[in-house]
Enzyme design. Structure first.
Site, mmCIF file in Angstrom:
data_model
loop_
_atom_site.group_PDB
_atom_site.id
_atom_site.type_symbol
_atom_site.label_atom_id
_atom_site.label_comp_id
_atom_site.label_asym_id
_atom_site.label_seq_id
_atom_site.Cartn_x
_atom_site.Cartn_y
_atom_site.Cartn_z
ATOM 1 N N HIS A 1 42.097 14.363 -47.300
ATOM 2 C CA HIS A 1 41.185 14.721 -48.391
ATOM 3 C C HIS A 1 41.819 14.481 -49.765
ATOM 4 C CE1 HIS A 1 37.550 16.109 -49.935
ATOM 5 N NE2 HIS A 1 37.481 17.331 -49.440
ATOM 6 N N ASP B 1 37.220 11.357 -50.351
ATOM 7 C CA ASP B 1 36.290 12.459 -50.654
ATOM 8 C C ASP B 1 35.361 12.705 -49.466
ATOM 9 O OD1 ASP B 1 37.358 12.731 -53.200
ATOM 10 O OD2 ASP B 1 35.930 11.298 -54.078
#
Length: 376
Positions: free
Chosen positions: A350, A354
């Site tokens: 992450h 995204d």
């Protein structure tokens, strides 16, 4: 004199464990002899002697050392003359047993030596029977059956390394997983239609993995952020499509790499997969087979897994988890029908990818599998 070094195993591998020495310290060795077996979280490999001489071991079995470390040395063959006198003097130590004989009168020295050695051994065993219960198979209570409650054994070097790498992956990346499901009807119909022809023409079956490899390549092109990695404070964007495929073994998981998957047909991928699987079975994987992958696919469905959250294969930023195919009721055109369905899981870093991009990637995989247009 030549040093025995831990070779470079490729990116993301910084250490290796000495699984076994096949020669003892001080043994003479010939050029080409197998000296040691090294294990990493991905592969085990043998080191051979580059010259003849006498072996000196610096790193013992079971210990981990960094890439480039000196595991031992091979001295010139002339050094064997220095080692021989030491071995000839080895019988000298038995002499200290002589003073024991007068204490037993006419008895021979070995008998009291053995009996006095046994006495101190018995006392600690009685005091620690509970702690030695499993290895000895003994019971801690009088009259109980001699059935062990557990067995303790050391982790193998490969298992220790795998454990360390998995924890390291969890600590270094912000791993998040997103899920979806795909209808396997189209792929299963193609396999049913072309499997016999594949076996006759190529000598291999038309499996599921090749479809998912091509689907992953399609998704990586659609969402290039997943085909990137973090290197310090830089983002390295890969412009190639080398896909790692996780394969389970008795020793642990290995992840060989299929090169340039964007340029290969399904038959070519199947043949390469079969070749890698054979190398895994006979233990002949090379370091080139394990280096350079940019994305990983893991098929837990072969073991019956319905859903999982796969762990990243550093330094990659994404891994796709395939799972078992189950017939489930789904809605198609307003009607409830039964379809062969598979849950898909995408774990991603992450820090770089995204949530929106991860979802888009997984939907791209789903669409490519449900509507295959790959060259058969």
């Amino acid at each position: 004199m030549s040093d025995i070094l831990i070779p470079n195993f490729g990116e993301s591998i910084t250490t290796a464990t000495v699984a076994a020495w096949h020669r003892k310290d001080g043994d003479p060795v010939a050029k080409g002899d197998t000296l040691a077996t090294l294990e990493t979280d991905k592969v085990s490999t043998d080191l051979e002697a580059e010259e003849s001489g006498v072996l000196e071991i610096l790193v013992p079995e079971g210990e981990e050392a960094p890439i480039g470390a000196v595991l031992g040395r091979i001295s010139p063959a002339a050094g064997t003359s220095n080692a021989a006198p030491e071995e000839e003097q080895a019988p000298v130590p038995p002499e200290p047993e002589k003073p024991v004989a007068p204490e037993t009168g006419k008895d021979s020295a070995p008998t009291p030596a053995a009996s006095t050695a046994e006495i101190p051994e018995q006392k600690p065993e009685k005091g620690t029977a509970a702690t030695k219960q499993a290895p000895a198979g003994e019971s801690t209570k009088t009259g109980e059956e001699n059935t062990p409650r557990f067995i303790r054994k050391p982790m193998t070097p490969l298992r220790r390394t795998i454990a360390a790498r998995l924890v390291e992956a969890q600590h270094q990346a912000a791993i998040l997983t997103t899920f979806n499901e795909c209808d396997m009807s189209a792929v299963m119909e193609l396999r049913k239609q072309f499997n016999a022809a594949y076996r006759e023409r190529y000598g291999t079956k038309l499996g599921f993995m090749s479809f998912f490899i091509k689907a992953a390549v399609h998704a990586l092109k659609e969402v290039p952020q997943v085909n990137a990695k973090i290197d310090g404070t830089d983002i390295v964007q890969n412009l190639y499509y080398d896909i790692s495929v996780a394969i389970g073994t008795d020793k642990g998981l290995v992840v060989p790499v299929l090169r340039d998957c964007d340029q290969k047909t399904l038959p070519e991928l199947e043949l390469e997969l079969a070749s890698l699987a054979e190398k895994v079975r006979n233990g002949s994987l090379s370091m080139q087979d394990l280096q350079g992958g940019c994305f990983t696919i893991s098929n837990g469905g072969t073991y019956g897994s319905l859903l999982s959250t796969p762990i990243l294969n550093p330094p990659q930023s994404g891994i796709l988890g395939m799972h078992a195919i189950q017939e489930r009721p789904v809605v198609r055109d307003g009607r409830i029908v039964v379809r062969p369905m598979m849950y898909l899981a995408l774990s991603y870093d992450h820090r770089l990818v995204d949530g929106k991009q991860a979802v888009q990637f997984l939907i791209a995989v789903k669409n490519a599998v449900e509507n295959p247009v790959f060259e058969l």
